[in-house]
Design a protein around this motif. Structure first.
Motif, PDB file in Angstrom:
ATOM      1  N   MET A  32     -13.841 -11.691  17.578  1.00 18.28           N
ATOM      2  CA  MET A  32     -14.127 -10.480  18.069  1.00 18.28           C
ATOM      3  C   MET A  32     -13.268  -9.936  16.658  1.00 18.28           C
ATOM      4  SD  MET A  32     -14.738  -8.348  20.012  1.00 18.28           S
ATOM      5  CE  MET A  32     -15.143  -6.728  19.478  1.00 18.28           C
ATOM      6  N   TYR A  33     -12.431  -9.974  15.567  1.00 21.74           N
ATOM      7  CA  TYR A  33     -11.847  -9.046  14.659  1.00 21.74           C
ATOM      8  C   TYR A  33     -12.503  -9.372  13.590  1.00 21.74           C
ATOM      9  CZ  TYR A  33      -8.260  -6.708  17.465  1.00 21.74           C
ATOM     10  OH  TYR A  33      -7.440  -5.778  18.668  1.00 21.74           O
ATOM     11  N   ALA A  34     -12.681 -10.963  13.774  1.00 25.83           N
ATOM     12  CA  ALA A  34     -12.907 -11.757  12.180  1.00 25.83           C
ATOM     13  C   ALA A  34     -13.972 -10.721  11.852  1.00 25.83           C
ATOM     14  CB  ALA A  34     -13.576 -12.640  12.611  1.00 25.83           C
ATOM     15  N   PHE A  35     -15.132 -10.526  12.200  1.00 21.99           N
ATOM     16  CA  PHE A  35     -16.117  -9.976  11.470  1.00 21.99           C
ATOM     17  C   PHE A  35     -15.905  -8.062  11.492  1.00 21.99           C
ATOM     18  CE2 PHE A  35     -18.795  -7.601  13.841  1.00 21.99           C
ATOM     19  CZ  PHE A  35     -18.187  -8.122  15.166  1.00 21.99           C
ATOM     20  N   LEU A  36     -15.400  -7.727  12.398  1.00 24.40           N
ATOM     21  CA  LEU A  36     -14.744  -6.087  12.668  1.00 24.40           C
ATOM     22  C   LEU A  36     -14.453  -5.692  11.074  1.00 24.40           C
ATOM     23  CD1 LEU A  36     -14.584  -4.709  15.847  1.00 24.40           C
ATOM     24  CD2 LEU A  36     -16.152  -4.415  14.271  1.00 24.40           C
ATOM     25  N   ILE A  37     -13.150  -6.392  11.141  1.00 24.27           N
ATOM     26  CA  ILE A  37     -12.352  -5.880  10.142  1.00 24.27           C
ATOM     27  C   ILE A  37     -12.293  -6.209   8.085  1.00 24.27           C
ATOM     28  CG2 ILE A  37     -10.274  -7.203   8.817  1.00 24.27           C
ATOM     29  CD1 ILE A  37      -8.823  -7.309  11.671  1.00 24.27           C
ATOM     30  N   PRO A  38     -13.401  -6.997   7.712  1.00 23.85           N
ATOM     31  CA  PRO A  38     -13.989  -6.844   7.211  1.00 23.85           C
ATOM     32  C   PRO A  38     -15.246  -5.469   6.495  1.00 23.85           C
ATOM     33  CG  PRO A  38     -13.945  -8.944   7.480  1.00 23.85           C
ATOM     34  CD  PRO A  38     -13.300  -8.433   8.402  1.00 23.85           C
ATOM     35  N   LEU A  39     -15.740  -5.858   7.482  1.00 20.96           N
ATOM     36  CA  LEU A  39     -16.422  -4.504   7.902  1.00 20.96           C
ATOM     37  C   LEU A  39     -15.648  -3.542   7.545  1.00 20.96           C
ATOM     38  CD1 LEU A  39     -19.052  -5.012  10.804  1.00 20.96           C
ATOM     39  CD2 LEU A  39     -19.538  -4.456   8.090  1.00 20.96           C
ATOM     40  N   LEU A  40     -14.769  -3.080   8.510  1.00 21.30           N
ATOM     41  CA  LEU A  40     -14.286  -2.046   8.346  1.00 21.30           C
ATOM     42  C   LEU A  40     -13.455  -1.807   6.780  1.00 21.30           C
ATOM     43  CD1 LEU A  40     -13.071   0.050  11.398  1.00 21.30           C
ATOM     44  CD2 LEU A  40     -10.648  -1.093  10.613  1.00 21.30           C
ATOM     45  N   LYS A  41     -13.055  -2.291   6.723  1.00 20.44           N
ATOM     46  CA  LYS A  41     -12.582  -2.556   4.441  1.00 20.44           C
ATOM     47  C   LYS A  41     -13.234  -1.981   4.117  1.00 20.44           C
ATOM     48  CE  LYS A  41     -10.207  -6.570   4.639  1.00 20.44           C
ATOM     49  NZ  LYS A  41      -9.146  -7.921   4.484  1.00 20.44           N
ATOM     50  N   ILE A  42     -14.740  -2.795   3.853  1.00 21.07           N
ATOM     51  CA  ILE A  42     -15.691  -2.201   3.095  1.00 21.07           C
ATOM     52  C   ILE A  42     -16.019  -0.652   3.514  1.00 21.07           C
ATOM     53  CG2 ILE A  42     -18.035  -2.558   2.916  1.00 21.07           C
ATOM     54  CD1 ILE A  42     -18.059  -5.339   3.418  1.00 21.07           C
ATOM     55  N   VAL A  43     -16.137  -0.553   4.802  1.00 15.97           N
ATOM     56  CA  VAL A  43     -16.221   0.955   4.448  1.00 15.97           C
ATOM     57  C   VAL A  43     -15.143   2.222   4.356  1.00 15.97           C
ATOM     58  CG1 VAL A  43     -17.106   3.010   7.111  1.00 15.97           C
ATOM     59  CG2 VAL A  43     -18.175   0.574   7.051  1.00 15.97           C
ATOM     60  N   VAL A  44     -14.094   1.690   4.829  1.00 16.98           N
ATOM     61  CA  VAL A  44     -12.867   2.258   4.348  1.00 16.98           C
ATOM     62  C   VAL A  44     -13.177   2.871   2.629  1.00 16.98           C
ATOM     63  CG1 VAL A  44     -11.091   2.899   4.050  1.00 16.98           C
ATOM     64  CG2 VAL A  44     -11.830   2.353   5.827  1.00 16.98           C
ATOM     65  N   VAL A  45     -13.148   1.680   1.995  1.00 18.07           N
ATOM     66  CA  VAL A  45     -13.710   1.047   0.392  1.00 18.07           C
ATOM     67  C   VAL A  45     -14.107   2.677  -0.213  1.00 18.07           C
ATOM     68  CG1 VAL A  45     -13.351   0.163  -1.507  1.00 18.07           C
ATOM     69  CG2 VAL A  45     -11.999  -0.690   0.377  1.00 18.07           C
ATOM     70  N   MET A  46     -15.651   1.750   0.237  1.00 15.84           N
ATOM     71  CA  MET A  46     -16.238   2.443   0.050  1.00 15.84           C
ATOM     72  C   MET A  46     -16.634   3.928  -0.081  1.00 15.84           C
ATOM     73  SD  MET A  46     -18.269   0.193  -2.049  1.00 15.84           S
ATOM     74  CE  MET A  46     -17.444  -0.172  -2.904  1.00 15.84           C
ATOM     75  N   ALA A  47     -16.373   4.082   1.059  1.00 14.47           N
ATOM     76  CA  ALA A  47     -16.051   5.922   1.614  1.00 14.47           C
ATOM     77  C   ALA A  47     -15.525   6.509   0.079  1.00 14.47           C
ATOM     78  CB  ALA A  47     -15.871   6.287   2.848  1.00 14.47           C
ATOM     79  N   GLY A  48     -14.019   5.902   0.069  1.00 17.65           N
ATOM     80  CA  GLY A  48     -12.963   6.475  -0.151  1.00 17.65           C
ATOM     81  C   GLY A  48     -13.713   6.409  -1.969  1.00 17.65           C
ATOM     82  N   LEU A  49     -14.840   5.590  -2.582  1.00 17.08           N
ATOM     83  CA  LEU A  49     -14.626   5.532  -3.649  1.00 17.08           C
ATOM     84  C   LEU A  49     -15.685   6.063  -3.853  1.00 17.08           C
ATOM     85  CD1 LEU A  49     -14.524   3.797  -5.741  1.00 17.08           C
ATOM     86  CD2 LEU A  49     -16.252   2.500  -5.427  1.00 17.08           C
ATOM     87  N   PHE A  50     -16.550   6.535  -3.041  1.00 18.57           N
ATOM     88  CA  PHE A  50     -18.014   7.333  -3.457  1.00 18.57           C
ATOM     89  C   PHE A  50     -17.541   8.782  -3.068  1.00 18.57           C
ATOM     90  CE2 PHE A  50     -20.389   3.731  -2.124  1.00 18.57           C
ATOM     91  CZ  PHE A  50     -20.490   3.528  -2.986  1.00 18.57           C
ATOM     92  N   GLY A  51     -15.960   9.487  -1.650  1.00 17.06           N
ATOM     93  CA  GLY A  51     -15.860  10.226  -1.754  1.00 17.06           C
ATOM     94  C   GLY A  51     -15.077  10.626  -2.824  1.00 17.06           C
ATOM     95  N   ALA A  52     -14.030   9.834  -4.067  1.00 21.64           N
ATOM     96  CA  ALA A  52     -13.245  10.093  -4.628  1.00 21.64           C
ATOM     97  C   ALA A  52     -14.458  10.888  -6.092  1.00 21.64           C
ATOM     98  CB  ALA A  52     -13.168   9.141  -5.304  1.00 21.64           C
ATOM     99  N   VAL A  53     -15.466  10.358  -5.898  1.00 17.65           N
ATOM    100  CA  VAL A  53     -16.813  10.487  -7.534  1.00 17.65           C
ATOM    101  C   VAL A  53     -17.048  12.037  -7.397  1.00 17.65           C
ATOM    102  CG1 VAL A  53     -18.467  10.806  -8.147  1.00 17.65           C
ATOM    103  CG2 VAL A  53     -17.813   8.761  -7.706  1.00 17.65           C
ATOM    104  N   PRO A  54     -17.310  13.273  -6.180  1.00 21.52           N
ATOM    105  CA  PRO A  54     -17.243  14.695  -6.381  1.00 21.52           C
ATOM    106  C   PRO A  54     -15.823  15.319  -6.664  1.00 21.52           C
ATOM    107  CG  PRO A  54     -16.988  13.972  -4.529  1.00 21.52           C
ATOM    108  CD  PRO A  54     -17.792  12.527  -5.563  1.00 21.52           C
ATOM    109  N   VAL A  55     -14.721  14.576  -6.291  1.00 25.40           N
ATOM    110  CA  VAL A  55     -13.440  15.289  -6.267  1.00 25.40           C
ATOM    111  C   VAL A  55     -13.365  14.650  -8.153  1.00 25.40           C
ATOM    112  CG1 VAL A  55     -11.264  14.753  -6.541  1.00 25.40           C
ATOM    113  CG2 VAL A  55     -12.541  14.805  -4.090  1.00 25.40           C
ATOM    114  N   LEU A  56     -13.523  14.272  -8.589  1.00 28.45           N
ATOM    115  CA  LEU A  56     -13.356  13.508  -9.464  1.00 28.45           C
ATOM    116  C   LEU A  56     -14.197  14.757 -10.846  1.00 28.45           C
ATOM    117  CD1 LEU A  56     -12.926   9.531 -10.650  1.00 28.45           C
ATOM    118  CD2 LEU A  56     -11.124  11.392 -11.035  1.00 28.45           C
TER     119      LEU A  56
END
Lengths: 342, 172
Positions: A1-25
């Motif tokens: 169950m977790y096996a595929f959810l956790i990477p997906l979650l990590k992708i979402v969080v990292v990408m959101a952080g990355l693109f969210g950081a652009v306007p701040v920058l």
């Protein structure tokens, strides 16, 4: 169950952080630029101008998206995407925190903790030249083409010292696994001095740092887009969100480069007080914060340098790359080898 | 700025002179530059004047919108001599002269109409210079906003209502 959810979650969080950081920058870039020039910068939209990036984004989205008649349509549309994806891809392997244990599972705080992470980074990093080169070519405009060509030459030239600087680091680390490279740096010399590669390989750090400016097309090496000569270079013909994607690509590339610099030289997520062997959630969060803070500090230096130095002339740029940085990096590798053997 | 200040001296060496080692190495010089910009980064005072909230003082001799002055009895000072209209390079002053009321014993004419087309005016101040009675003045009013062209065609009433830049001793 977790096996595929956790990477997906990590992708979402990292990408959101990355693109969210652009306007701040972008906001900080404008404010820092203004302060350095004794101005105030954007301070009207919201408290201290904090909503300025929002206003910028709305403006960009509602601009008419013009595709000029004389462009190569396929490449023209593809180029902004290509400028934007490779720097974001680099984040796939960068460890942004130490492994944590959650609900009994050990979770690595990197999207894909690959044993050959460094090779992946370098392979992906070298594709980022396509976006700019295609943009310049597809625009079918002499200024854009010049910008694209300059960019190709510059990025290929500076890729070499960048990689050679890393070779010296990898020689001392003895691994291509980014997680292990960071874990090695989490140790201490004499109890206080962190075992960061910055102190082991100061020359490699310097070369990597300089090449990072060239790879991200930042001043003093922003020749592909220098406004006075090339009227914007490769993105002259772009408007609306396509232009915005080039800009976002530039900032994402900056974040990726800073993250690489932090990972290879400044100890990644490690910080005095954070136990690298711990798997507690709180300690994991602290390590992510430490990583983000270090990346932010490097990003500040990027901006600080941009508003300090004038642009290099093209021949100076090439001289610096081929006649100074590459020989220096080679000597550094040799010295590292000699010290390593002795 | 003081011409003898050290930062006003030319930064680059004279032609033919070799740059020093630290200049050739770039890095020490770059660090110096970074130190300079950092000083400015943390400097609290900025040059920006946040305009609508804060205003810069207007210079004494600023040439803004015109005003017509009144004398001690509150009558318009102008004697309709047309010198300002003659001096005006953009021909924006339109005066219609009329005979003074009988109780004004000190002059024969006064302007029944005194109109300035502010859209034509170039704010050169020639009218002010030409006036023998010191009756017209360019005030320091520079918020020259209006929604129609007609509003920018100032009549005598508007000109008499303008705020004065400074008071002169009445020359009688």
């Amino acid at each position: 169950m977790y096996a595929f959810l956790i990477p997906l979650l990590k992708i979402v969080v990292v990408m959101a952080g990355l693109f969210g950081a652009v306007p701040v920058l972008v906001y900080f870039e404008r404010r820092i630029a203004a302060f350095i020039q004794d101005r105030l910068g954007p301070n009207r939209v919201g408290p201290m101008g904090l909503f300025q990036p929002l206003a910028d984004a709305i403006k960009m989205i509602f601009k008419e998206d013009i595709v000029p008649d004389h462009v190569d349509r396929v490449l023209y549309v593809l180029a902004p995407v290509l400028a934007f994806v490779p720097p974001a891809l680099a984040f796939a392997v960068i460890p942004f925190g130490h492994p944590i244990r959650l609900l009994g599972d050990r979770i690595d705080l990197a999207i894909a903790p690959a044993g050959m992470g460094v090779l992946f980074l370098l392979a992906v990093g070298s594709t980022s030249v396509y976006g700019i080169a295609f943009g310049g070519w597809a625009s079918n405009n002499k200024f854009s083409l010049l910008g694209g060509l300059r960019s190709s030459a510059q990025m290929i030239s500076y890729e070499i010292p960048l990689v050679l600087a890393l070779v010296a680091v990898l020689m001392t680390a003895g691994t291509l696994d980014l997680g292990r490279i960071v874990a090695q740096q989490a140790e201490f010399h004499l109890g206080i001095l962190p075992a960061w590669n910055l102190f082991h390989q100061p020359i490699a750090f310097l070369i990597f740092f300089i090449a990072a400016f060239a790879e991200t097309n930042r001043l003093p090496f922003d020749l592909p887009e220098c406004e006075p000569e090339l009227i914007g270079g490769y993105h002259t013909e772009y408007s609306s969100m396509k232009f915005a994607m080039f800009m976002m690509g530039e900032y994402v590339a900056m974040i990726s480069m800073s993250a690489l610099l932090v990972t290879f030289f400044l100890g990644g997520w490690s910080f005095p007080g954070i136990d690298p062997t711990s798997t507690a959630l709180l300690s994991g969060i602290a390590s992510v914060v430490a990583f983000a803070a270090k990346v932010a500090a490097v990003l500040f230096v990027f901006m600080w340098v941009r508003w300090t130095l004038p642009r290099f002339r093209y021949d100076q740029l090439m001289n610096l790359g081929w006649k100074v940085l590459i020989p220096l990096a080679l000597l550094n590798i040799m010295a590292t080898g000699v010290v390593g053997v002795a | 700025m003081d011409a003898a200040a050290p930062h006003d001296e030319p930064e680059s060496p004279p032609a033919g002179e070799k740059p020093s080692l630290s200049e050739e190495l770039y890095l020490p010089e770059i660090l110096k530059g970074l130190a300079t910009t950092f000083k400015h980064l943390i400097r609290p005072e900025k040059f920006t004047v946040e305009y609508p909230e804060k205003k810069k003082p207007i210079p004494q001799n600023f040439r803004g919108e015109h005003a017509l002055k009144r004398d001690a009895q509150g009558r318009v000072k102008c004697v309709a001599c047309f010198l300002c209209a003659t001096a005006c390079p953009s021909e924006c002053i339109h005066i219609t002269a009329g005979p003074t009321p009988p109780e004004w014993t000190d002059r024969e004419k006064y302007p029944t109409k005194f109109e300035i087309d502010m859209l034509r005016c170039i704010y050169c101040g020639m009218c002010e210079e030409a006036c023998p009675c010191d009756a017209i003045e360019l005030t320091s009013k520079f918020y020259q906003v209006s929604e129609t062209r007609e509003e920018k065609y100032f009549g005598k009433d508007t000109l008499l209502r303008q705020p004065m830049k400074r008071e002169y001793p009445d020359q009688g």
